[in-house]
Design an enzyme around this catalytic site. Structure first.
Site, mmCIF file in Angstrom:
data_model
loop_
_atom_site.group_PDB
_atom_site.id
_atom_site.type_symbol
_atom_site.label_atom_id
_atom_site.label_comp_id
_atom_site.label_asym_id
_atom_site.label_seq_id
_atom_site.Cartn_x
_atom_site.Cartn_y
_atom_site.Cartn_z
ATOM 1 N N LYS A 97 38.049 2.458 25.239
ATOM 2 C CA LYS A 97 37.402 3.519 24.449
ATOM 3 C C LYS A 97 36.901 2.984 23.106
ATOM 4 C CE LYS A 97 37.782 7.017 27.252
ATOM 5 N NZ LYS A 97 36.565 7.658 27.798
ATOM 6 N N HIS B 41 48.062 14.909 32.861
ATOM 7 C CA HIS B 41 48.589 15.087 31.505
ATOM 8 C C HIS B 41 49.706 16.140 31.507
ATOM 9 C CE1 HIS B 41 44.560 13.344 30.521
ATOM 10 N NE2 HIS B 41 45.318 12.652 29.697
ATOM 11 N N TYR C 66 43.495 1.642 28.090
ATOM 12 C CA TYR C 66 42.496 2.726 28.014
ATOM 13 C C TYR C 66 41.918 2.782 26.593
ATOM 14 C CZ TYR C 66 41.362 7.842 28.113
ATOM 15 O OH TYR C 66 40.796 9.093 28.036
ATOM 16 N N SER D 181 38.872 9.192 22.812
ATOM 17 C CA SER D 181 40.126 9.944 22.872
ATOM 18 C C SER D 181 40.949 9.623 21.631
ATOM 19 C CB SER D 181 40.880 9.518 24.126
ATOM 20 O OG SER D 181 42.244 9.820 23.998
ATOM 21 N N SER D 182 41.858 10.532 21.278
ATOM 22 C CA SER D 182 42.684 10.305 20.079
ATOM 23 C C SER D 182 43.602 9.095 20.237
ATOM 24 C CB SER D 182 43.512 11.555 19.766
ATOM 25 O OG SER D 182 44.311 11.908 20.873
ATOM 26 N N CYS D 183 43.761 8.583 21.463
ATOM 27 C CA CYS D 183 44.638 7.412 21.646
ATOM 28 C C CYS D 183 44.020 6.120 21.122
ATOM 29 C CB CYS D 183 45.026 7.246 23.109
ATOM 30 S SG CYS D 183 43.668 6.669 24.105
HETATM 31 N N1 LIG Z 1 41.639 15.194 29.561
HETATM 32 C C1 LIG Z 1 41.949 14.950 28.303
HETATM 33 O O1 LIG Z 1 42.997 15.393 27.795
HETATM 34 C C2 LIG Z 1 41.043 14.108 27.453
HETATM 35 C C3 LIG Z 1 39.855 13.564 27.932
HETATM 36 N N2 LIG Z 1 39.066 12.810 27.090
HETATM 37 C C4 LIG Z 1 37.841 12.176 27.563
HETATM 38 O O2 LIG Z 1 36.961 13.091 28.148
HETATM 39 C C5 LIG Z 1 36.237 12.470 29.203
HETATM 40 C C6 LIG Z 1 36.378 13.279 30.473
HETATM 41 O O3 LIG Z 1 37.751 13.380 30.808
HETATM 42 P P1 LIG Z 1 38.278 14.464 31.871
HETATM 43 O O4 LIG Z 1 37.210 15.454 32.145
HETATM 44 O O5 LIG Z 1 39.599 14.898 31.403
HETATM 45 O O6 LIG Z 1 38.496 13.557 33.157
HETATM 46 P P2 LIG Z 1 38.474 13.985 34.688
HETATM 47 O O7 LIG Z 1 39.299 12.997 35.405
HETATM 48 O O8 LIG Z 1 38.782 15.420 34.829
HETATM 49 O O9 LIG Z 1 36.951 13.786 35.079
HETATM 50 C C7 LIG Z 1 36.355 12.525 35.066
HETATM 51 C C8 LIG Z 1 35.095 12.593 35.897
HETATM 52 O O10 LIG Z 1 34.531 11.272 35.949
HETATM 53 C C9 LIG Z 1 34.180 10.997 37.296
HETATM 54 N N3 LIG Z 1 34.247 9.568 37.571
HETATM 55 C C10 LIG Z 1 35.328 8.749 37.449
HETATM 56 N N4 LIG Z 1 34.995 7.516 37.835
HETATM 57 C C11 LIG Z 1 33.694 7.550 38.214
HETATM 58 C C12 LIG Z 1 32.797 6.576 38.703
HETATM 59 N N5 LIG Z 1 33.172 5.310 38.906
HETATM 60 N N6 LIG Z 1 31.546 6.969 38.987
HETATM 61 C C13 LIG Z 1 31.150 8.247 38.821
HETATM 62 N N7 LIG Z 1 31.953 9.212 38.331
HETATM 63 C C14 LIG Z 1 33.215 8.853 38.050
HETATM 64 C C15 LIG Z 1 35.226 11.734 38.112
HETATM 65 O O11 LIG Z 1 34.803 11.917 39.433
HETATM 66 P P3 LIG Z 1 35.898 11.752 40.602
HETATM 67 O O12 LIG Z 1 37.009 12.688 40.244
HETATM 68 O O13 LIG Z 1 35.138 12.113 41.826
HETATM 69 O O14 LIG Z 1 36.329 10.316 40.527
HETATM 70 C C16 LIG Z 1 35.345 13.029 37.327
HETATM 71 O O15 LIG Z 1 34.347 13.951 37.711
HETATM 72 C C17 LIG Z 1 36.785 11.055 29.331
HETATM 73 O O16 LIG Z 1 35.951 10.162 28.649
HETATM 74 C C18 LIG Z 1 38.116 11.145 28.638
HETATM 75 O O17 LIG Z 1 38.473 9.926 28.071
HETATM 76 C C19 LIG Z 1 39.417 12.601 25.786
HETATM 77 C C20 LIG Z 1 40.567 13.116 25.271
HETATM 78 C C21 LIG Z 1 41.470 13.900 26.063
HETATM 79 C C1 LIG Z 2 44.997 12.497 26.182
HETATM 80 C C2 LIG Z 2 45.924 11.322 26.119
HETATM 81 O O1 LIG Z 2 46.871 11.377 27.185
HETATM 82 C C3 LIG Z 2 47.794 10.292 27.272
HETATM 83 O O2 LIG Z 2 48.694 10.316 26.211
HETATM 84 P P1 LIG Z 2 49.793 11.401 25.995
HETATM 85 O O3 LIG Z 2 49.361 12.337 24.942
HETATM 86 O O4 LIG Z 2 51.077 10.709 25.752
HETATM 87 O O5 LIG Z 2 49.746 12.159 27.378
HETATM 88 P P2 LIG Z 2 50.596 13.047 28.356
HETATM 89 O O6 LIG Z 2 49.933 14.365 28.383
HETATM 90 O O7 LIG Z 2 50.727 12.355 29.651
HETATM 91 O O8 LIG Z 2 52.078 13.152 27.736
HETATM 92 C C4 LIG Z 2 52.355 13.818 26.537
HETATM 93 C C5 LIG Z 2 53.836 13.919 26.312
HETATM 94 O O9 LIG Z 2 54.359 14.863 27.262
HETATM 95 C C6 LIG Z 2 55.528 14.319 27.878
HETATM 96 N N1 LIG Z 2 55.711 14.936 29.185
HETATM 97 C C7 LIG Z 2 56.727 15.758 29.527
HETATM 98 N N2 LIG Z 2 56.676 16.091 30.815
HETATM 99 C C8 LIG Z 2 55.543 15.510 31.298
HETATM 100 C C9 LIG Z 2 54.949 15.517 32.582
HETATM 101 O O10 LIG Z 2 55.422 16.119 33.525
HETATM 102 N N3 LIG Z 2 53.778 14.812 32.705
HETATM 103 C C10 LIG Z 2 53.211 14.139 31.644
HETATM 104 N N4 LIG Z 2 52.043 13.488 31.860
HETATM 105 N N5 LIG Z 2 53.782 14.092 30.440
HETATM 106 C C11 LIG Z 2 54.939 14.770 30.263
HETATM 107 C C12 LIG Z 2 55.257 12.827 27.888
HETATM 108 O O11 LIG Z 2 56.448 12.093 28.080
HETATM 109 C C13 LIG Z 2 54.626 12.632 26.511
HETATM 110 O O12 LIG Z 2 55.627 12.566 25.525
HETATM 111 C C14 LIG Z 2 47.180 8.939 27.121
HETATM 112 O O13 LIG Z 2 47.793 8.111 28.082
HETATM 113 C C15 LIG Z 2 45.733 8.962 27.025
HETATM 114 O O14 LIG Z 2 45.208 9.145 28.317
HETATM 115 C C16 LIG Z 2 45.208 10.035 26.152
HETATM 116 O O15 LIG Z 2 44.224 9.838 25.479
#
Ligand SMILES: NC(=O)C1=CN([C@@H]2O[C@H](COP(=O)(O)OP(=O)(O)OC[C@H]3O[C@@H](n4cnc5c(N)ncnc54)[C@H](OP(=O)(O)O)[C@@H]3O)[C@@H](O)[C@H]2O)C=CC1
Ligand SMILES: C[C@H]1O[C@H](OP(=O)(O)OP(=O)(O)OC[C@H]2O[C@@H](n3cnc4c(=O)[nH]c(N)nc43)[C@H](O)[C@@H]2O)[C@@H](O)[C@@H](O)C1=O
Length: 324
Positions: free
Chosen positions: A155, A194, A151, A122-124
């Protein structure tokens, strides 16, 4: 059980659509998009397990699964994922679960002969005050953003594990670093999600109730780069087919918006007509994290879906699948 593939560059991923591909986390935002993409491309032998069927934090179960199924390719999209509040509130889960899942899957994949694995970070992972746009080599050059350092550390360990296995075993493990993602099958939880799905739900519920205002967290000034998950899935398949290198690769849209601009756009797409109220007691997180995705562009991949089109698509999915 020792061997695995000694060739750092595998044969083309796309040349054999009957190859056995394990997509870990296939019911999540990213995993489900990757499955849709692979199925659309004609892949016929996907191996999928729900969390209930296979808990990837359990090493013995992961090893038994790999021993029995022997997948040829692995895309690791299972992780403990959440927004700024979830990351800040559950640091132990974010570091421990992610370290466990990725360590178990990467090690078993190598030992049970997987040809190629793609790990998603992830970009974090980058320092809070990294140069913008952030190049891949900014990794480990400064302190992390405190709201998601647990996190991020997990990563970073995943990236380093892929690199270490490539160096020591000449094994084809690669890492992609997506920017903030959104799309169908996102998590719309009111607190733990998010920003984009959180706001979509909040505006929708406010519209339905006829509320006059919606609360948005922070100051609205942070900048974020958003990528539709179907673009990400396309990029992941591109990397599986075309990239075999030591360094992780950024996957972004190249376009950033302030949270205020995002909120206005989501409000417009949802059709909420009231006011935005900013809750500055909530954290802003990192001020800016635009990634430099020129490395992937140089290899031949660019995204296609605009934020506006992606929001319309996501809201339509939300209306059909999530709203009560
Ligand atoms: N969403 C985003 O904005 C971003 C995501 N990513 C990366 O992309 C990848 C996928 O993220 P995303 O699709 O958003 O996440 P989700 O939470 O939508 O999906 C994660 C999946 O992993 C499964 N999972 C979690 N824990 C376990 C476990 N112990 N055993 C088996 N399966 C498990 C979950 O199943 P269940 O729900 O049943 O637990 C779910 O299907 C991650 O590596 C994340 O870091 C990177 C940058 C941004
Ligand atoms: C993908 C990335 O996601 C996470 O980082 P983040 O970019 O900070 O994620 P975010 O989507 O939760 O927030 C983005 C911005 O948005 C604002 N904001 C406003 N209102 C709401 C609100 O209602 N919910 C949330 N969540 N944020 C809000 C919030 O305060 C912040 O300024 C990492 O922890 C990490 O998991 C990671 O890798």
């Amino acid at each position: 059980m020792s061997g695995a593939n000694k060739n750092a560059a595998s044969p083309s991923f796309l040349s054999d659509k009957s190859a056995k591909v394990f997509v870990a986390g296939h019911r999540g935002l990213v995993g489900s998009a990757i499955v849709r993409k692979l199925q659309a491309l004609g892949f016929t032998n996907l191996v999928l397990r729900t969390h209930a069927e296979l808990d990837l934090t359990r090493q013995a179960d992961v090893e038994s699964f790999f021993a029995a199924e022997k997948p040829q390719f692995v895309i690791l999209a299972a992780a403990k994922v959440g927004g700024i509040h979830a990351n800040n509130t559950y640091p132990a889960d974010f570091i421990a679960v992610n370290l466990q899942i990725q360590t178990n899957v990467i090690d078993a994949a190598y030992r049970f002969g997987v040809k190629k694995l793609l790990f998603l970070g992830s970009s974090c992972i980058y320092p809070k005050f990294a140069p913008q746009p952030i190049p891949e080599n900014a990794l480990l050059t400064g302190p992390l953003e405190p709201t998601n350092e647990w996190y991020a550390i997990a990563k970073i360990a995943g990236i380093k594990m892929c690199q270490a296995y490539r160096i020591q075993y000449s094994w084809d493990a690669i890492s992609g670093m997506p920017t903030n993602l959104y799309g169908p099958h996102d998590n719309f939880h009111p607190e733990n999600s998010h920003v984009l799905p959180a706001l979509m739900r909040r505006f929708h519920e406010a519209k339905v109730k006829g509320a006059e205002e919606v609360v948005v967290w922070g100051t609205g000034s942070p900048l974020r780069e958003f990528l539709h998950v179907d673009d990400l899935a396309d990029g992941v398949v591109f990397m599986m087919d075309s990239y075999s290198g030591l360094e992780h690769v950024n996957v972004g849209s190249g376009k950033e918006v302030t949270i205020k601009e995002l909120a206005e756009l989501v409000k417009e797409v949802v059709g909420f007509e009231g006011r935005l109220v900013w809750d500055s007691t909530k954290p802003d997180g990192t001020p800016r994290k635009l990634m430099d995705s020129s490395k992937l562009a140089g290899l031949g991949w660019t995204p296609k879906i605009s934020l506006k089109d992606g929001l319309v698509d996501t809201y339509s999915w939300y209306l059909e699948n999530v709203k009560q």
